[in-house]
Design an enzyme around this catalytic site. Sequence first.
Site, PDB file in Angstrom:
ATOM      1  N   ARG A 101       0.888  -1.182   0.000  1.00 44.26           N
ATOM      2  CA  ARG A 101       0.000   0.000   0.000  1.00 44.26           C
ATOM      3  C   ARG A 101       0.914   1.216   0.000  1.00 44.26           C
ATOM      4  O   ARG A 101       1.716   1.399   0.914  1.00 44.26           O
ATOM      5  CB  ARG A 101      -0.885   0.015   1.240  1.00 44.26           C
ATOM      6  CG  ARG A 101      -1.501   1.388   1.467  1.00 44.26           C
ATOM      7  CD  ARG A 101      -2.591   1.393   2.491  1.00 44.26           C
ATOM      8  NE  ARG A 101      -3.766   0.696   2.012  1.00 44.26           N
ATOM      9  CZ  ARG A 101      -4.977   0.808   2.555  1.00 44.26           C
ATOM     10  NH1 ARG A 101      -5.171   1.591   3.595  1.00 44.26           N
ATOM     11  NH2 ARG A 101      -5.997   0.146   2.076  1.00 44.26           N
ATOM     12  N   HIS A 128      -7.360   0.792  -6.302  1.00 47.48           N
ATOM     13  CA  HIS A 128      -7.559  -0.054  -5.106  1.00 47.48           C
ATOM     14  C   HIS A 128      -8.277  -1.331  -5.576  1.00 47.48           C
ATOM     15  O   HIS A 128      -9.463  -1.542  -5.283  1.00 47.48           O
ATOM     16  CB  HIS A 128      -8.385   0.720  -4.072  1.00 47.48           C
ATOM     17  CG  HIS A 128      -8.318   0.146  -2.688  1.00 47.48           C
ATOM     18  ND1 HIS A 128      -7.617  -1.007  -2.370  1.00 47.48           N
ATOM     19  CD2 HIS A 128      -8.876   0.572  -1.512  1.00 47.48           C
ATOM     20  CE1 HIS A 128      -7.750  -1.257  -1.081  1.00 47.48           C
ATOM     21  NE2 HIS A 128      -8.506  -0.322  -0.538  1.00 47.48           N
ATOM     22  N   GLN A 131     -10.138  -3.775  -3.135  1.00 49.65           N
ATOM     23  CA  GLN A 131     -11.418  -3.209  -2.700  1.00 49.65           C
ATOM     24  C   GLN A 131     -12.491  -3.474  -3.757  1.00 49.65           C
ATOM     25  O   GLN A 131     -13.580  -3.968  -3.447  1.00 49.65           O
ATOM     26  CB  GLN A 131     -11.245  -1.696  -2.484  1.00 49.65           C
ATOM     27  CG  GLN A 131     -12.499  -1.023  -1.974  1.00 49.65           C
ATOM     28  CD  GLN A 131     -12.841  -1.458  -0.566  1.00 49.65           C
ATOM     29  OE1 GLN A 131     -12.007  -1.384   0.322  1.00 49.65           O
ATOM     30  NE2 GLN A 131     -14.058  -1.914  -0.349  1.00 49.65           N
ATOM     31  N   ASP A 220     -17.179   7.480  -1.305  1.00 49.38           N
ATOM     32  CA  ASP A 220     -15.922   7.379  -0.554  1.00 49.38           C
ATOM     33  C   ASP A 220     -15.617   8.765   0.000  1.00 49.38           C
ATOM     34  O   ASP A 220     -16.278   9.757  -0.368  1.00 49.38           O
ATOM     35  CB  ASP A 220     -14.799   6.879  -1.495  1.00 49.38           C
ATOM     36  CG  ASP A 220     -13.489   6.598  -0.756  1.00 49.38           C
ATOM     37  OD1 ASP A 220     -13.502   6.523   0.493  1.00 49.38           O
ATOM     38  OD2 ASP A 220     -12.441   6.458  -1.429  1.00 49.38           O
ATOM     39  N   CYS A 260     -16.209   2.054   0.941  1.00 46.02           N
ATOM     40  CA  CYS A 260     -15.044   1.192   1.209  1.00 46.02           C
ATOM     41  C   CYS A 260     -14.599   1.281   2.655  1.00 46.02           C
ATOM     42  O   CYS A 260     -13.945   0.371   3.149  1.00 46.02           O
ATOM     43  CB  CYS A 260     -13.899   1.572   0.278  1.00 46.02           C
ATOM     44  SG  CYS A 260     -13.390   3.295   0.471  1.00 46.02           S
ATOM     45  N   ARG A 288     -13.751  -8.253   2.321  1.00 48.16           N
ATOM     46  CA  ARG A 288     -12.328  -8.069   2.008  1.00 48.16           C
ATOM     47  C   ARG A 288     -11.540  -9.313   2.447  1.00 48.16           C
ATOM     48  O   ARG A 288     -10.601  -9.734   1.780  1.00 48.16           O
ATOM     49  CB  ARG A 288     -11.776  -6.827   2.723  1.00 48.16           C
ATOM     50  CG  ARG A 288     -12.333  -5.498   2.222  1.00 48.16           C
ATOM     51  CD  ARG A 288     -11.825  -5.160   0.837  1.00 48.16           C
ATOM     52  NE  ARG A 288     -10.380  -5.134   0.761  1.00 48.16           N
ATOM     53  CZ  ARG A 288      -9.598  -4.116   1.143  1.00 48.16           C
ATOM     54  NH1 ARG A 288     -10.140  -3.020   1.610  1.00 48.16           N
ATOM     55  NH2 ARG A 288      -8.284  -4.183   1.028  1.00 48.16           N
TER      56      ARG A 288
HETATM   57  N1   CP Z   1     -11.074   0.097   2.617  1.00 46.01           N
HETATM   58  C1   CP Z   1      -9.816  -0.013   3.038  1.00 46.01           C
HETATM   59  O1   CP Z   1      -8.881  -0.320   2.280  1.00 46.01           O
HETATM   60  O2   CP Z   1      -9.662   0.219   4.366  1.00 46.01           O
HETATM   61  P1   CP Z   1      -8.292   0.388   5.150  1.00 46.01           P
HETATM   62  O3   CP Z   1      -7.695   1.712   4.720  1.00 46.01           O
HETATM   63  O4   CP Z   1      -8.672   0.380   6.601  1.00 46.01           O
HETATM   64  O5   CP Z   1      -7.373  -0.739   4.777  1.00 46.01           O
HETATM   65  N1  NVA Z   2      -9.810   6.818  -1.202  1.00 44.31           N
HETATM   66  C1  NVA Z   2      -9.366   6.433   0.117  1.00 44.31           C
HETATM   67  C2  NVA Z   2      -9.573   4.964   0.312  1.00 44.31           C
HETATM   68  C3  NVA Z   2      -9.159   4.432   1.666  1.00 44.31           C
HETATM   69  C4  NVA Z   2      -9.382   2.957   1.774  1.00 44.31           C
HETATM   70  C5  NVA Z   2      -7.915   6.818   0.305  1.00 44.31           C
HETATM   71  O1  NVA Z   2      -7.121   6.593  -0.621  1.00 44.31           O
HETATM   72  O2  NVA Z   2      -7.580   7.345   1.353  1.00 44.31           O
END
Ligand code: CP
Ligand code: NVA
Length: 305
Positions: A101, A128, A131, A220, A260, A288
């Site tokens: 990530r 993502h 997700q 989101d 999400c 997930r």
């Molecule tokens: N939706 C998601 O990826 O959540 P986190 O940021 O908690 O991993």
């Molecule tokens: N769009 C958000 C998703 C978090 C899971 C971010 O990138 O922060």
Amino acid sequence: MTKKDFITLTDYKAETLVKIIRRAIELKQGSTSCREAGGKVLAMIFTKPSTRTNVSFFVAMQRLGGQAMYLGSEALQLSRGETIGDTAKTLSRYVDAVMIRTFSHSDAVALAETASVPVINGLTDLLHPCQALGDVMTICEKKGFDFEKIKVAYIGDGNNVCNSLVNAAGVLGFGLTVSSPEGFEPSGDIIEKMQGINSGIVIEKDPRAAVQESDVIYTDVWVSMGDEEEEEVRKKTFSTYQVNSSLASKAKTDFIFMHCLPANRGEEVTDEIMDGNNSAVFDQAENRLHIQQALLEYLFKENKK
Ligand code: CP
Ligand code: NVA
């Protein structure tokens, strides 16, 4: 043999994604895991925070008989300038798969290109995919697999989550209307490519028109990780894109609400919608785990061939 990674959904055919989703549903219903991951280790690199991705990958590896290790970027030599390539080559000598990530999508791509083990995209600024795959699983559970009959309305920031949803709609063929304020639309490249394979992907400025007769309303946060400097302007720009009861009244009565998570309650969504009868957000969060377990199974099997 070409190594199989999971960087973007568009690297996969619809039938493979559906196979992984069906397997995830089986696992959720209690089917025994294969032991492909027995004794295997997944390294998880995080340069941004996470609750769901971190914990669900950890538990998925445990259920497969393997282990996962959390590697916060500050603890890695990456933070002192070691290259992604050297990190990838080194980790490949120790572990069986890597999840990352991070901010720049090109770093995830570079990691996958250099590592000799499978690499999974656990969120970048662009995409993502884990997700989106879990989200399609949730949609299939609630609305079935007849993708042509499903209409999703995505309201808000055209961010990583939205881009991967557009990719999912392109590959799998469900209807998707995206409603974002000007300047915050999803990636033009992704939209153009996916509209080329699915004419049911539509951009609609007016959120009320976008949710009309939809089966799913998805939103989101307005300020994603890395966008904090724009917080003030974003909150003003997005204020008419809140998912609330008035907006949701335009959707089908049996619509499901998806997010999400994490959510900023009172901004992109009201408590009434988050906690209402149509909300699927915690089923979505649970999925997930199942989808990633199915994905890991798939990747370990494929990369053994
Ligand atoms: N939706 C998601 O990826 O959540 P986190 O940021 O908690 O991993
Ligand atoms: N769009 C958000 C998703 C978090 C899971 C971010 O990138 O922060």
